[in-house]
Design an enzyme around this catalytic site. Sequence first.
Site, PDB file in Angstrom:
ATOM      1  N   PRO A   2      48.798  55.922  12.339  1.00  0.00           N
ATOM      2  CG  PRO A   2      50.233  57.723  12.639  1.00  0.00           C
ATOM      3  CD  PRO A   2      50.089  56.265  12.905  1.00  0.00           C
ATOM      4  CD  GLU A   3      44.749  53.044   8.551  1.00  0.00           C
ATOM      5  OE1 GLU A   3      44.057  53.046   7.518  1.00  0.00           O
ATOM      6  OE2 GLU A   3      44.559  52.250   9.493  1.00  0.00           O
ATOM      7  CE  LYS A  58      49.585  53.140   5.808  1.00  0.00           C
ATOM      8  NZ  LYS A  58      49.800  51.906   6.564  1.00  0.00           N
ATOM      9  NE  ARG A 151      48.619  34.817 -14.372  1.00  0.00           N
ATOM     10  CZ  ARG A 151      48.690  35.886 -15.157  1.00  0.00           C
ATOM     11  NH1 ARG A 151      47.702  36.184 -15.963  1.00  0.00           N
ATOM     12  NH2 ARG A 151      49.763  36.635 -15.154  1.00  0.00           N
ATOM     13  NE  ARG A 262      48.695  44.682  10.655  1.00  0.00           N
ATOM     14  CZ  ARG A 262      48.846  45.807   9.956  1.00  0.00           C
ATOM     15  NH1 ARG A 262      49.533  45.806   8.839  1.00  0.00           N
ATOM     16  NH2 ARG A 262      48.317  46.940  10.376  1.00  0.00           N
TER      17      ARG A 262
END
Length: 275
Positions: A2-3, A58, A151, A262
């Site tokens: 769930p986001e 979240k 940077r 990921r």
Amino acid sequence: MPEAPEVERVREVLAARVEGATLEGIRMVGRRLVRRHDPELLATVSGRPIVSMRRIGKFLVFDLGTDALVVHLGMAGRLVVSDASATATHVQLVLDFRRAVITLVDPRTFSEAFVDVLGTDGRPRRLAGLGPDVFGPEEEIAASLERHAARSRRAIKTALLDQRVVAGLGNMYADETLFRVGVHPSTPMNVLGRRLVAIAEAAGDVAREALAAGGTTFADRAYRDPLDRPGAFGARLAVYQRAGSPCPRCATSIVRRVLQGRSAHWCPRCQQGGG
Ligand SMILES: [Zn+2]
């Protein structure tokens, strides 16, 4: 996982049931939860009214005034409104209200629940380091991206998953965000310049559209709202979990690769470049 859109949907459904209601009892059931958190501290919230129900990134925050019960749904956790007789498996936590029982169910047991004091900014202290919320003003998200981009050759996808940069995005909506702006997920942050503003805008757009659709539910039905309703945004995903399917913009096959641990999904034609 769930986001922010799914968690916000959960918040909306639960807020109508718990705001102003007294938390009559709390039971920590999940063994991993008990091991990681202090059940006695958790018990101190029993008998107190829920002032409001908030979402920060979240995290779901059951606000008690000076402190809060904080819940994170982990990979596959669900908060379920049930009547007391319901017998669910994989129960981690049970919250008893006079008119409702809310159960945290999580077969993968990565959920978290803890009590935390509110800091001077009104947030639970452990959440103080989170970046601007994906549902918040896009200027704040853009400013945070620009600050972290200075940077930094870190991949933009990795940065979007970093909750200190922007709070609430996960793998799915980060991939969708980058598709919308035509940016390859491994593009180093420091070459993006003004495109960071477009990324901030797209992240908010994706989150709002996903929320309006009730979030995303896949075939595994891992996410459903607390009343067991699935979200409908899955049909509108452009790249996430669509490897091999045609890009909705140019019909090129979507690819999936693991980037820094990921899975990332993108269109090799619409999202060129990378680091
Ligand atoms: Zn394409």
